[in-house]
Structure formats: structure tokens, C-alpha cells
Design a protein around this motif. Structure first.
Motif, short mmCIF file in Angstrom:
data_model
loop_
_atom_site.label_atom_id
_atom_site.label_comp_id
_atom_site.label_asym_id
_atom_site.label_seq_id
_atom_site.Cartn_x
_atom_site.Cartn_y
_atom_site.Cartn_z
N ILE A 97 0.87 -1.18 0.00
CA ILE A 97 0.00 0.00 0.00
C ILE A 97 0.90 1.23 0.00
N TYR A 98 0.70 2.10 -0.98
CA TYR A 98 1.44 3.36 -1.03
C TYR A 98 0.48 4.48 -0.62
N HIS A 99 0.82 5.18 0.45
CA HIS A 99 -0.01 6.29 0.91
C HIS A 99 0.69 7.59 0.54
N TRP A 100 0.11 8.30 -0.43
CA TRP A 100 0.68 9.57 -0.89
C TRP A 100 0.00 10.70 -0.12
N HIS A 101 0.80 11.66 0.30
CA HIS A 101 0.24 12.74 1.11
C HIS A 101 0.21 14.08 0.37
N GLY A 102 0.59 14.05 -0.90
CA GLY A 102 0.39 15.23 -1.74
C GLY A 102 1.64 15.95 -2.18
N GLU A 103 2.34 16.57 -1.21
CA GLU A 103 3.42 17.47 -1.60
C GLU A 103 4.59 16.76 -2.27
N GLU A 104 4.75 15.45 -2.02
CA GLU A 104 5.88 14.75 -2.64
C GLU A 104 5.70 14.53 -4.13
N LEU A 105 4.51 14.88 -4.66
CA LEU A 105 4.24 14.67 -6.08
C LEU A 105 4.13 15.96 -6.88
N ILE A 106 4.22 17.11 -6.22
CA ILE A 106 4.03 18.36 -6.94
C ILE A 106 5.34 19.07 -7.28
N HIS A 107 6.47 18.52 -6.78
CA HIS A 107 7.77 19.10 -7.13
C HIS A 107 8.15 18.66 -8.54
N ASN A 108 8.55 19.61 -9.39
CA ASN A 108 8.88 19.27 -10.77
C ASN A 108 10.30 19.66 -11.15
N THR A 109 11.21 19.64 -10.18
CA THR A 109 12.61 19.85 -10.50
C THR A 109 13.15 18.61 -11.21
N TRP A 110 14.30 18.73 -11.83
CA TRP A 110 14.86 17.59 -12.57
C TRP A 110 15.12 16.42 -11.64
N LEU A 111 15.48 16.70 -10.36
CA LEU A 111 15.77 15.63 -9.41
C LEU A 111 14.51 14.82 -9.10
N PHE A 112 13.40 15.51 -8.84
CA PHE A 112 12.17 14.79 -8.53
C PHE A 112 11.62 14.06 -9.75
N LYS A 113 11.80 14.63 -10.93
CA LYS A 113 11.37 13.93 -12.14
C LYS A 113 12.17 12.65 -12.32
N PHE A 114 13.47 12.72 -12.02
CA PHE A 114 14.32 11.53 -12.13
C PHE A 114 13.92 10.47 -11.10
N ILE A 115 13.67 10.93 -9.86
CA ILE A 115 13.25 9.99 -8.81
C ILE A 115 11.94 9.31 -9.20
N ARG A 116 10.99 10.08 -9.73
CA ARG A 116 9.70 9.49 -10.14
C ARG A 116 9.87 8.49 -11.27
N SER A 117 10.82 8.77 -12.18
CA SER A 117 11.05 7.83 -13.28
C SER A 117 11.57 6.49 -12.76
#
Length: 218
Positions: A97-117
Motif C-alpha cells: 500500500i502506497y499512501h501519498w500525502h500530496g506534496e511529494e508529487l508536486i515538485h517538478n525539479t529535474w531531481l524529482f522527475k528523475f526519482i519518479r522515473s
């Protein structure tokens, strides 16, 4: 047979910071009241600066060494910030179960895009995803390419039904009470609260009601 759950989060109340990750503690208590056995791998902050670095090193070490396979369910919060798990999750056969709390998905820097990939490659079709709102549910579906039907909506810390219950009748009277139960920070929407406060005189004339704002702090 009691199901065993391991709750994972990068915040949890500590003596030094009792307000840190209180939602995670609420989730643990709710699961235990439901009859589950719950263990935790959490970060209990002891301070800032070097202490925070030390806390994260200890926490990440526990993520690498935790006996995940012995649990029926992995309940993971803030997966974006749990990089050591990325190399372990693909080998787990537990329900996750992944519980997302919101703010960890709204950052769009290159680092967060890489982490999401990287993160998206670890998901399985049987995973369950929880969002705190329908709005963030749409963000999850878009950012992580998750089927919206697999996203459950539930507030981050749950709702204490002894304090809150739905009211279906139309509100009457000359007073309107509005609550803001969060921290006064930009990513929690305080700018919208300030805009609302500025507009109260106009809204009171339009609605013909007195409006009171209640800030619910820790």
C-alpha cells in the motif's frame, strides 16, 4: 491468524519533535484497533543540522535491513523520499500500500522527475495507492501513470468520527464557521486562507452571514 503489517514513513513523533508525522501514528493506532499487528520503520527526528543527517542515515540503514518478507503488507508513506527501498521493492511479493500525502508529487525539479522515473519502474499492478483528496488523486494518476480506479481517497491521518460527522441538512442561521486544520505554510494552502480572510467583508454581505475562521493548530 493476525495479519502483520510494517508501516514505513520518514516522519514519526519523537520526544524532541512530538508533532512530526502524527498522521503516521494515527494510521498505526487505527490499524492496531482493527486487529492488525503493526511494526514500524520510521524516522523519529532528534533535531536539525547534523542530528537530522544522522537520523536519516540510521533510518535508511533500517530500510535496507528490515525483514520485509515476513510481513503480509507493506504500508509505505512518502515513497518518493525512501530511495533505499527502490532496490528492494521489485523483489517483494507482499501486498503493498502506497499512501501519498500530496506534496511529494508536486515538485517538478529535474531531481524529482528523475526519482519518479525510477519509482514508477518498481510498481506492480496489484499495488494499492491512497490519496488524501480527489485533487491529489488526479495528480497521482498523471504523475505516476496509475489507473485512477486503483486510487483510494482517504485523509492522511484519517477522520476521528467521535469529533467529526457528516451533516446532510442545509445549514441555517446567521453564522458560518470555517476551519483550517493544518500548518500555516504555502504548500498547505495558507495563501488561499489569507485570500479568503481578505474577502470576508464582501462574502458576509453576499451571504448575509457572519463568517468566522478557526485555525486548528497542534
Amino acid at each position: 491468524m493476525t495479519k502483520k503489517i510494517i508501516l514505513i514513513n520518514n516522519a514519526y513523533p519523537s520526544p524532541q519533535m512530538p508533532n512530526s508525522g502524527t498522521y503516521a501514528e494515527s494510521i498505526k493506532l487505527a490499524l492496531e484497533s482493527g486487529g492488525f499487528h503493526v511494526d514500524t520503520v520510521v524516522l523519529r527526528p532528534s533535531g536539525s543540522g547534523l542530528k537530522k543527517i544522522k537520523d536519516y542515515i540510521t533510518f535508511y540503514s533500517r530500510l535496507l535491513l528490515a525483514p520485509l518478507k515476513q510481513y503480509d503488507v507493506l504500508y509505505i508513506n512518502h515513497y518518493t523520499f525512501l530511495l533505499p527501498l527502490f532496490i528492494r521493492i521489485p523483489f517483494q511479493k507482499n501486498k503493498i500500500i502506497y499512501h501519498w500525502h500530496g506534496e511529494e508529487l508536486i515538485h517538478n525539479t529535474w531531481l524529482f522527475k528523475f526519482i519518479r522515473s525510477l519509482m514508477k519502474k518498481t510498481f506492480k499492478s496489484t499495488d494499492i495507492h491512497i490519496s488524501p483528496s480527489h485533487y491529489y488523486g488526479s495528480i497521482i494518476a498523471k504523475q505516476l501513470k496509475i489507473d485512477p480506479k486503483k486510487i483510494l481517497i482517504s485523509p492522511s491521518g484519517g477522520v476521528d468520527t467521535d469529533l467529526f460527522s457528516p451533516i446532510y441538512h442545509k445549514q441555517k442561521g446567521e453564522v458560518l464557521h470555517i476551519g483550517f486544520p493544518s500548518s500555516l505554510t504555502e504548500h498547505k494552502g495558507v495563501d488561499y486562507l489569507l485570500k479568503l480572510i481578505q474577502d470576508i467583508p464582501k462574502l458576509q454581505l453576499q451571504l448575509k452571514k457572519e463568517i468566522y475562521i478557526h485555525y486548528i493548530n497542534y
